[in-house]
Design a protein around this motif. Sequence first.
Motif, PDB file in Angstrom:
ATOM      1  N   ILE A   7      77.717   1.318  -2.525  1.00 36.44           N
ATOM      2  CA  ILE A   7      76.915   2.535  -2.323  1.00 36.44           C
ATOM      3  C   ILE A   7      77.455   3.382  -1.179  1.00 36.44           C
ATOM      4  CG2 ILE A   7      74.815   1.456  -3.218  1.00 36.44           C
ATOM      5  CD1 ILE A   7      73.854   1.252  -0.272  1.00 36.44           C
ATOM      6  N   ARG A  47      70.503  -1.325   5.075  1.00 36.47           N
ATOM      7  CA  ARG A  47      70.459   0.047   4.573  1.00 36.47           C
ATOM      8  C   ARG A  47      70.116   0.995   5.721  1.00 36.47           C
ATOM      9  NH1 ARG A  47      72.263  -2.321   0.931  1.00 36.47           N
ATOM     10  NH2 ARG A  47      71.459  -2.561  -1.184  1.00 36.47           N
ATOM     11  N   VAL A  48      70.647   2.225   5.641  1.00 34.41           N
ATOM     12  CA  VAL A  48      70.137   3.281   6.515  1.00 34.41           C
ATOM     13  C   VAL A  48      68.816   3.729   5.909  1.00 34.41           C
ATOM     14  CG1 VAL A  48      70.460   5.686   7.222  1.00 34.41           C
ATOM     15  CG2 VAL A  48      72.369   4.087   7.365  1.00 34.41           C
ATOM     16  N   LEU A  49      67.780   3.809   6.724  1.00 33.59           N
ATOM     17  CA  LEU A  49      66.470   4.237   6.217  1.00 33.59           C
ATOM     18  C   LEU A  49      66.236   5.686   6.624  1.00 33.59           C
ATOM     19  CD1 LEU A  49      63.731   3.534   4.897  1.00 33.59           C
ATOM     20  CD2 LEU A  49      62.971   2.699   7.132  1.00 33.59           C
ATOM     21  N   THR A  50      65.893   6.530   5.658  1.00 33.08           N
ATOM     22  CA  THR A  50      65.531   7.914   5.982  1.00 33.08           C
ATOM     23  C   THR A  50      64.095   8.144   5.547  1.00 33.08           C
ATOM     24  OG1 THR A  50      66.190   8.919   3.875  1.00 33.08           O
ATOM     25  CG2 THR A  50      67.903   8.716   5.542  1.00 33.08           C
ATOM     26  N   LYS A  70      67.558  -5.005   5.282  1.00 34.69           N
ATOM     27  CA  LYS A  70      66.835  -4.535   4.097  1.00 34.69           C
ATOM     28  C   LYS A  70      65.416  -5.097   4.035  1.00 34.69           C
ATOM     29  CE  LYS A  70      67.768  -4.777  -0.723  1.00 34.69           C
ATOM     30  NZ  LYS A  70      68.777  -5.108  -1.755  1.00 34.69           N
ATOM     31  N   ILE A  73      62.547  -3.074   5.710  1.00 39.78           N
ATOM     32  CA  ILE A  73      62.330  -1.662   5.390  1.00 39.78           C
ATOM     33  C   ILE A  73      60.849  -1.276   5.259  1.00 39.78           C
ATOM     34  CG2 ILE A  73      62.610  -0.047   3.440  1.00 39.78           C
ATOM     35  CD1 ILE A  73      65.562  -0.685   3.481  1.00 39.78           C
TER      36      ILE A  73
END
Lengths: 116, 414
Positions: A7, A47-50, A70, A73
């Motif tokens: 990804i 993961r980058v969390l937005t 992850k 989150i």
Amino acid sequence: MRELICIECPRGCRLLAEKTENGVNVTGNFCPKGKAYAQAELTEPRRVLTSTVRAKDCMVPVKTDRPVKKELIFALMQKIRGAKLLKNAEIGDIIIENIDGEGTNLVAAAPYTAEK
Amino acid sequence: MNRDIVVIGGGPAGLAAAIAAYDAGCKNVLVVERESEAGGVLKQCIHSGFGLTRFGENLTGPEYAHRFLAEAEKRGIEILKNTFVTGLSAQKEVTCMNESGIFRIRAKAVILAMGCRERSKGALNIAGTRPAGLLSAGTAQKYVNIKGLLPGKRVVILGSGDIGLIMARRLTLEGAKVLCVCEIMPHSSGLRRNIAQCLDDFGIPLYLSHTIVEIEGDTRASGVTVAAVDENKNPVPGTEKHFDCDTVLFSVGLIPENELTKRAGLRLDGRTKGAFVDGDRETQIEGIFACGNVLHVHDLVDFVSEEAEIAGRAAAAYVRGGEKQKELIPAECGENVSYILPQSVNKKESGAQKLFFRVKRALKNAVIEAETGAGTKVFRRIAVAPGEMENIVLSAEELVNAQKVKISVRGEQR
Ligand SMILES: Cc1cc2nc3c(=O)[nH]c(=O)nc-3n(C[C@H](O)[C@H](O)[C@H](O)COP(=O)(O)OP(=O)(O)OC[C@H]3O[C@@H](n4cnc5c(N)ncnc54)[C@H](O)[C@@H]3O)c2cc1C
Ligand code: SF4
């Protein structure tokens, strides 16, 4: 053997990853980022969390300044939903410090001016 | 009012075009934007994945937009906000409307950068009532990310376009239950990485070759019936599944916003749904240029910026020196090519030219042939897919004796 989609960029390479005694074996990656991604996926996915935080009169986009675990989150989303931005912010300003207990900060992804 | 260049639309395309025109020496540029803030649709795209090509960084949509807003501000480029462009003539007279009324701006050059809107089709031919709770994925994105409102608690998504996939994740993170994504085609129209990180990460099922056959509910949606479809996209009896849901999102594609383009008298290309342009992104009317999603739907904003800069520089050159000498040759779609942009190429250009195109089918070990009448140039790609725009570059020498550029793509089934 696990099939993964990288990804890290829009190319979306199909990866084959396998845990071996000396780490993770990866094929199908077009660049080194794919290898690193697959290694992380098999050991500790991140993961980058937005998201957005509520300010007085609008929502302000935010992101974690590095990938977070992850599994954390949804817990982090709880914290983000509970936050309120009351002062001006520039891109990169810290909104929630050390949000994951590992030193990752939640930072503004757009400027915000409280008094317009 | 008189202006050298008027840019219609203050999204990433309009901003990059205005900045490039300014840097090319045309300082009298005005950007007209209907919303209260410039930045276009990126304002609501709060996820990351933007700017990898352009900046080598993984930015969110707002961060990407602000890079360009900051550059525009640094140059003192004027952005007229809350102002709707309602008319455009072939003589480059731009009609605007805002709080202070209706007014006209005479421009030496105009750059069209109105972006695109979501298709609403898909929703039309489904049986059942039309209760509340049916909305496009982009509208839902605006509700959640700009207004901070959750459109529903149990959601079914029709169409596997990227915005729908991104919204599946976003709604899940905000506490909604996304029951499934239905795609009528046998393959997803969104990027593989978005299926991985937006659906698989959260265990959201993707039903390929499936569609919604009925929507239930009186005032508010209460459920949908989903069924498999055959090769002719007709529902297969006996495959129905029922889902209780209060919201249905449609993510069935984007279409360039070309009302003004047509108003000016420009014809649209049936394949791109945008104006015909040459390598400068100049339309068939001298001095009117176009760039970004108004011209063809891009998957990556990085390419939008690149295209807008071409248009901006060319518009500045036009204002300075008038229409340049051009000898245009057509770009022709050969085997497995659905469209090429630009639709024509100036063979007298002194530099190399990049042609963007989309393929009809996904192939691996692809061989791309560009036939010019003066020779054939071959390019190779590991894989090509309809959802990923491709490009090739031809040098001035390769074009100087060309009569056309015909692009064909062959390869193995993927
Ligand atoms: C809902 C939605 C979500 C998207 N999500 C993604 C994504 O996640 N990732 C991605 O890479 N791409 C996404 N895209 C594609 C995205 O549109 C492009 O990457 C990029 O924003 C295109 O830039 P643009 O400047 O051409 O268009 P836009 O960003 O659409 O900007 C056009 C601007 O023109 C203004 N405008 C239009 N008509 C007029 C008028 N008559 N008068 C005055 N102003 C006008 C609009 O208000 C807008 O600000 C999305 C598109 C949509 C519609
Ligand atoms: S392996 Fe490299 S090229 Fe392939 S998707 Fe990942 S980052 Fe992109």
